[in-house]
Design a protein around this motif. Structure first.
Motif: not given
Length: 187
Positions: A118-136
């Motif tokens: 999890k990033p240090l800054e609070r982020m909605p779960y769905d956004e964290r999933i999007s960030r992970l997916i974007a890394q390919h």
């Protein structure tokens, strides 16, 4: 139960074979590290937290094995398994990436663990999933699929956890689609 049964590329001691002939830290070392780091932690179902990590690692290595042997994708199942067993160590313990490197874990394992933390800054779960997916990163996606699948188990969700079940179900579907876009044909 945590096993190495049927893992291609393992020498029976959990070390992967590389073309260079050099082995990486063993899965047993990763397991021992996680056991010590998570000592005393209990999961949502009241079980030792290491059991969750073991289930995720076993599911992730099976998926990575499929990706390598069936889909012929460039993935190292043993590195995925190590990252899976360590996937919460930076988030839930005082462990740092430097400590993982000092223990001999290779850069690709540490990179996957960082992607799953999890990033240090609070982020909605769905956004964290999007960030992970974007890394390919197929390995990290397969680990998150396995983590999400384990979180969907009735023994691990709270009785009033319908919102969590919906969140995990949606995330699993998105992760599965992302893995498929990278050439993965498993589930």
């Amino acid at each position: 139960m945590f096993t190495l049964a049927g893992i291609r590329g393992s020498d029976g001691r959990g070390r992967s074979h590389h073309a260079s002939g050099h082995g990486m830290a063993s899965i047993f070392e990763a397991h021992s590290f996680a056991m010590i780091a998570h000592a005393g932690q209990i999961d949502k179902g009241g079980q030792p937290y290491i059991r969750h990590l073991e289930r995720v690692a076993n599911a992730a290595v099976a998926r990575a094995g499929h990706a390598k042997s069936v889909d012929r994708l460039p993935i190292e199942p043993m590195q995925v398994m190590q990252a899976a067993i360590l996937h919460d160590v930076l988030e839930d313990t005082p462990t740092t990436p430097v400590a993982l490197r000092a223990e001999g874990f290779p850069a690709p394992v540490i990179a996957m663990v960082l992607l799953l933390t999890k990033p240090l800054e609070r982020m909605p779960y769905d956004e964290r999933i999007s960030r992970l997916i974007a890394q390919h990163d197929l390995g990290a996606i397969l680990i998150k699929m396995s983590d999400t699948e384990d979180n969907l188990c009735p023994e691990r969700t709270l009785a009033d956890g319908e919102a969590l079940r919906e969140r995990y179900t949606h995330a699993f579907r998105r992760l599965n689609e992302a893995a498929a876009a990278l050439g993965y044909t498993g589930h």
